[in-house]
Design an enzyme around this catalytic site. Structure first.
Site, PDB file in Angstrom:
ATOM      1  N   ASN A  14       4.207   9.649  -2.980  1.00 27.73           N
ATOM      2  CA  ASN A  14       4.129   9.590  -1.522  1.00 27.73           C
ATOM      3  C   ASN A  14       5.525   9.677  -0.923  1.00 27.73           C
ATOM      4  OD1 ASN A  14       3.347   9.174   1.116  1.00 27.73           O
ATOM      5  ND2 ASN A  14       2.916   7.013   0.882  1.00 27.73           N
ATOM      6  N   THR A  15       6.344   8.637  -1.195  1.00 30.29           N
ATOM      7  CA  THR A  15       7.670   8.579  -0.579  1.00 30.29           C
ATOM      8  C   THR A  15       8.536   9.779  -0.954  1.00 30.29           C
ATOM      9  OG1 THR A  15       7.503   6.196  -0.725  1.00 30.29           O
ATOM     10  CG2 THR A  15       9.673   7.074  -0.224  1.00 30.29           C
ATOM     11  N   GLY A  63       8.448   3.160  -3.211  1.00 30.46           N
ATOM     12  CA  GLY A  63       9.314   3.715  -2.171  1.00 30.46           C
ATOM     13  C   GLY A  63      10.741   3.955  -2.615  1.00 30.46           C
ATOM     14  N   ALA A 113       4.026   5.041  -7.955  1.00 26.83           N
ATOM     15  CA  ALA A 113       5.142   4.321  -7.335  1.00 26.83           C
ATOM     16  C   ALA A 113       6.469   4.578  -8.031  1.00 26.83           C
ATOM     17  CB  ALA A 113       4.895   2.809  -7.286  1.00 26.83           C
ATOM     18  N   GLY A 114       7.418   4.998  -7.254  1.00 34.10           N
ATOM     19  CA  GLY A 114       8.787   5.137  -7.740  1.00 34.10           C
ATOM     20  C   GLY A 114       9.161   6.523  -8.229  1.00 34.10           C
ATOM     21  N   LYS A 130      -8.546   2.364  -4.785  1.00 35.64           N
ATOM     22  CA  LYS A 130      -7.309   2.011  -5.482  1.00 35.64           C
ATOM     23  C   LYS A 130      -6.966   0.581  -5.059  1.00 35.64           C
ATOM     24  CE  LYS A 130      -2.425   2.985  -5.723  1.00 35.64           C
ATOM     25  NZ  LYS A 130      -1.335   3.395  -4.862  1.00 35.64           N
TER      26      LYS A 130
END
Lengths: 417, 256
Positions: free
Chosen positions: B205-206, B157, B183-184, B96
Site C-alpha cells: 500500500n504505502t 508504512g 506491511a513494510g 483481513k
C-alpha cells in the site's frame, strides 16, 4: 501582570465589579490553583511529574545548529532531539524540518486530510479566564441550546455532508451538566459517524458515561503548562485547578474513550516550553496507554468580543510551523488539528506538511448554524462567539481546496465499536 | 504459467499482488488496480462506513474481490464486530484481521488475532490474519481456521523491506497455508525477493501511495512479483558461499 486581558463591562453590578477587580489585583482572594476541589477525582499517575521535570530544566538557548541537524538525521527522534527542534536554533532549518515532517505525515497518514466541524451547544461559563470570550465576567449573549435546537443544528450540519462533529460547551457544570452533554452525544450519534467532546474536565465515571452515550474522543486544552502563569490567567472557578485539568486525558482513557487530544494555547506563556510540555504529555501517555489514539492542536490566541487587543504575541506563523513540524517528527503517529483560528493560506500550506485534520463550516457561536449555512435570518437569540475565526470556508470549499492541493479529503475513517 | 493459480479459501486468482487502498486518493484506485493487475483489494471497513460523499466502495472496479480489514480494532471482540459489519455492508466473506493495541507502531497483537480468527472462521469467513511472524502463532492460526497467514516484513508504512526475512522463511517452510507478506514492502525488488523465497503473494500500500507515479509503481510491482514467482517455481540456482567449486571432488580417493 499584563492587563491587556482585563475589560470591565458596564453591565456588571458594582459588587460584581469589585469582586472582579479583587480577583485581578489581589492573589490572596483566589483559591489555590493546585488543590483539588471537592468531587474532583485524584488518580495515581506519574505523567505530570515526568513531563514537568523536562519542562522545568528546558533551556532552549543551549541548543545549537549542530543539535538540530543531528536530530533531523536520526530515524527516531528522542526527547532531546525534540527539544532541539523546538529551540530558536532550529528556526533557520524550517524548510528541512518541513521536508522531514512531510515524509512522516505521508508514511503514517498517506495523503488523507480529515475534516470536522465544531458545534457549541452552550456558552455559559463559571470561570474567569481572562483571555476567553466565554469568561463569566464578559458581557456576551449567553445561550444553552435545548435538545430540539441541538438536533436542528445537527441536521443542518449533517445535511452539508459532514460526518465528524466536535461538541463543545462553556465550562459550566451548573448550566451544562454531564447528562445534558450525554444527551447531546446520543443525538449526535444519529447524524454523525464520529463524535468528539471538548468540554470541562470530568471524572472517570463521567467519561465512561459519555463514551456510552456515543462520544469516543476527548480534547482538553491545558492552555499553559506554566503553572505560575496559569494561576494569573485563570482567576476564578473550577478551571483554576491545574492538576485536575492535566490528568483529564488519562481519566478519559480510563473511562474507555478511544482517543484524546492535547493542546496549549500558544501565546499565553513561553511557547517553546508549552510546546515541549504538550508533546511530552502525548509521549508519556502514549507509553502508558499504547492503544489510545493521540492528537494535538496548536491554537494561538485570538481576539474575543469586547477585547480585540488579544494577540498571539511572539508566536508568528513561522514559529507555529516550526512547532508543528517538531510535533510531527517527534510524534509521527499523532493526529494534528489546525483550527479556523488560522488563515486559509496557512492551513492550505500546513496540511501539506504536518496537519492531518482541519475544521470547516465553523461557527463558534451558539445556535447559528442554520443562519450561517442556509442564509436563514437569525432569530436574535443566538449566543455569542468564543473567539473570532480566521478561516470561514464551508465544507464544500474546504473539500475542494484540499483535493486541489493534491490531498485526499476524508470525512470519516472511524467506527464506533 | 497460466495454471499457476493463487488459491485462497477455495477461490482462485491469477494475480499474486494484493493491493491496499488507503493512503492515496480514491480517484487513483482504478489506475492502480489496472497497472497492478490486481484481483484483490483491501479496504478499511471504517473507511467504507461513510455516507454518500466519496464512498470508497464506489471507486473499486467491477470484478475485484474485496478484502475488508478490521483496522481500528484493539481486541478480538472489536475485530469480530467489524468483520460482521463488513459482511452486512456487502463486502463478501473475505476478511483481513488487523488488531493493533499500539497506535504508535501499529504492530499486530498476535494473541488477539488468533482468538478473532477462530471466531470468524467458525462463522464462515475466509480469514486472512495480519501477524507478527512467529511460528507458534502461525500454527495456532492454522488450527483456528485461517485461510492464509500474513506476516509483516517490517513496520507498516516503513517501506523498509524484509526486516523479518529469516522468520518469514520459517513460516514458508513450516506452514501449509499461503504466506502473504504484508506491511513494510517498499520496493519492487523486495517484493521479488519475498516471492523468490516462496511467499504466495504480496500485499502493498504505502510503497505505491508514496511513489512519485503510483500507476507506474503498481506496474513495477506486478512485474517484480511475477518475476519472483517464476524464479521460485523454476528452482533458484545454488549460491556458492565461498570460493569456487573444486573440480576434483574431495571424496575422489574413495574406492569401492
Amino acid at each position: 501582570m499584563d492587563n491587556s486581558f482585563f475589560v470591565d463591562s458596564g453591565a456588571l453590578s458594582p459588587e460584581a465589579l469589585e469582586r472582579k477587580h479583587r480577583l485581578e489585583t489581589d492573589p490572596s482572594s483566589r483559591i489555590s490553583h493546585l488543590e483539588y476541589l471537592p468531587g474532583m477525582e485524584i488518580i495515581q499517575s506519574d505523567t505530570c511529574k515526568n513531563v514537568m521535570n523536562h519542562v522545568g530544566s528546558y533551556d532552549y538557548s543551549s541548543f545549537t545548529a549542530k543539535d538540530v541537524l543531528r536530530a533531523l538525521e536520526k530515524d527516531v527522534c528522542t526527547v532531546e532531539d525534540f527539544k532541539a527542534l523546538l529551540s530558536p536554533a532550529a528556526e533557520p532549518f524550517i524548510e528541512k524540518m518541513a521536508q522531514r515532517a512531510r515524509e512522516e505525515t505521508s508514511r503514517h497518514f498517506g495523503n488523507s486530510v480529515y475534516i470536522f466541524t465544531p458545534l457549541y451547544i452552550a456558552n455559559y461559563c463559571e470561570n474567569y479566564c481572562v483571555y476567553c470570550g466565554f469568561n463569566c465576567y464578559n458581557n456576551i449573549r449567553r445561550m444553552k441550546l435545548s435538545y430540539e435546537q441541538i438536533e436542528n443544528e445537527m441536521k443542518v450540519i449533517s445535511s452539508s455532508g459532514m460526518e465528524e462533529i466536535l461538541i463543545l460547551t462553556g465550562e459550566s457544570r451548573g448550566k451544562s451538566g454531564v447528562e445534558y452533554i450525554g444527551e447531546a452525544c446520543k443525538l449526535a450519534r444519529k447524524y454523525f459517524r464520529l463524535v468528539g467532546l471538548e468540554i470541562y474536565p470530568v471524572n472517570t465515571d463521567e467519561y465512561e458515561y459519555l463514551h456510552k452515550c456515543g462520544a469516543d474522543y476527548v480534547t482538553v486544552f491545558q492552555e499553559t503548562y506554566d503553572v505560575d502563569k496559569y494561576e494569573t490567567l485563570h482567576l476564578y472557578g473550577h478551571k483554576r485547578v491545574w492538576p485536575y485539568r492535566f490528568d483529564s486525558q488519562e481519566r478519559a482513557l480510563m473511562g474507555g474513550m478511544r482517543g484524546v487530544g492535547f493542546s496549549a494555547l500558544l501565546g499565553l506563556s513561553d511557547f517553546r516550553k508549552d510546546a515541549l510540555a504538550t508533546g511530552l504529555h502525548v509521549y508519556y501517555l502514549q507509553r502508558k496507554y499504547p492503544h489510545a489514539e493521540m492528537s494535538l492542536s496548536c491554537p494561538r490566541l485570538r481576539p474575543i468580543i469586547n477585547n480585540d487587543k488579544i494577540t498571539p504575541l511572539d508566536v508568528h506563523e513561522k514559529q507555529l510551523c516550526q512547532i508543528l513540524c517538531a510535533y510531527r517528527i517527534f510524534l509521527p503517529f499523532a493526529g494534528i488539528t489546525v483550527s479556523s483560528r488560522e488563515s486559509a493560506r496557512f492551513r492550505n500550506g500546513i496540511v501539506k506538511i504536518a496537519a492531518t485534520k482541519v475544521s470547516a463550516g465553523v461557527s463558534t457561536g451558539i445556535g447559528d448554524h442554520e443562519s450561517k449555512y442556509t442564509g436563514k435570518k437569525c432569530s436574535g437569540t443566538e449566543g455569542d462567539e468564543q473567539f473570532e475565526i480566521n478561516d470561514s470556508r464551508s465544507l464544500n470549499e474546504m473539500y475542494g481546496d484540499i483535493a486541489a492541493g493534491g490531498l485526499q479529503p476524508v470525512l470519516n475513517d472511524y467506527l464506533y465499536v | 504459467m497460466s495454471n499457476d493459480k493463487f488459491v485462497i479459501g477455495g477461490h482462485e486468482f491469477d494475480s499474486r499482488f494484493i493491493l491496499g487502498s488507503g493512503k492515496y486518493s480514491l480517484s487513483l484506485i482504478e489506475a492502480a488496480v489496472k497497472y497492478a493487475g490486481a484481483q484483490i483489494i483491501t479496504l478499511a471497513v471504517r473507511r467504507a462506513n461513510t455516507k454518500e460523499k466519496e464512498n470508497i466502495l464506489d471507486y473499486i472496479p467491477e470484478g475485484i474481490t474485496l478484502l475488508p480489514n478490521t483496522s481500528g480494532a484493539r481486541n478480538a471482540e472489536e475485530a469480530v464486530r467489524i468483520a460482521r459489519l463488513a459482511r452486512e455492508l456487502g463486502c463478501g466473506d473475505f476478511v483481513k484481521i488487523e488488531i493493533m493495541r499500539d497506535s504508535k507502531y501499529l504492530l499486530p497483537d498476535n494473541q488477539q488475532t488468533v482468538k478473532a480468527t477462530e471466531i470468524l472462521a467458525n462463522e464462515g469467513f475466509v480469514v486472512m490474519p495480519y501477524m507478527y511472524p512467529d511460528l507458534n502463532t502461525a500454527r495456532d492460526l492454522v488450527s483456528a481456521g485461517a485461510a492464509a497467514v500474513m506476516p509483516l516484513a517490517s513496520p507498516i508504512g516503513s517501506n523498509r523491506g524484509l526486516a523479518t526475512k529469516d522468520f518469514i522463511r520459517i513460516l514458508i517452510d513450516e506452514i501449509d497455508l499461503p504466506i502473504i507478506v504484508d506491511a513494510g514492502i517498499g520496493a519492487p525488488s523486495q517484493a521479488c525477493e519475498a516471492m523468490e523465497m516462496g511467499a504466495a503473494a504480496i500485499m502493498a500500500n504505502t510503497a505505491l501511495a508514496t511513489a512519485g507515479n503510483l500507476p507506474l509503481m503498481a506496474g513495477a510491482f506486478r512485474k517484480a512479483i511475477e518475476a519472483g514467482r517464476e524464479g521460485y517455481l523454476s528452482g533458484l540456482g545454488r549460491v556458492l558461499t565461498r570460493g569456487a567449486e573444486a573440480s576434483d571432488p574431495l571424496t575422489g580417493f574413495l574406492r569401492d
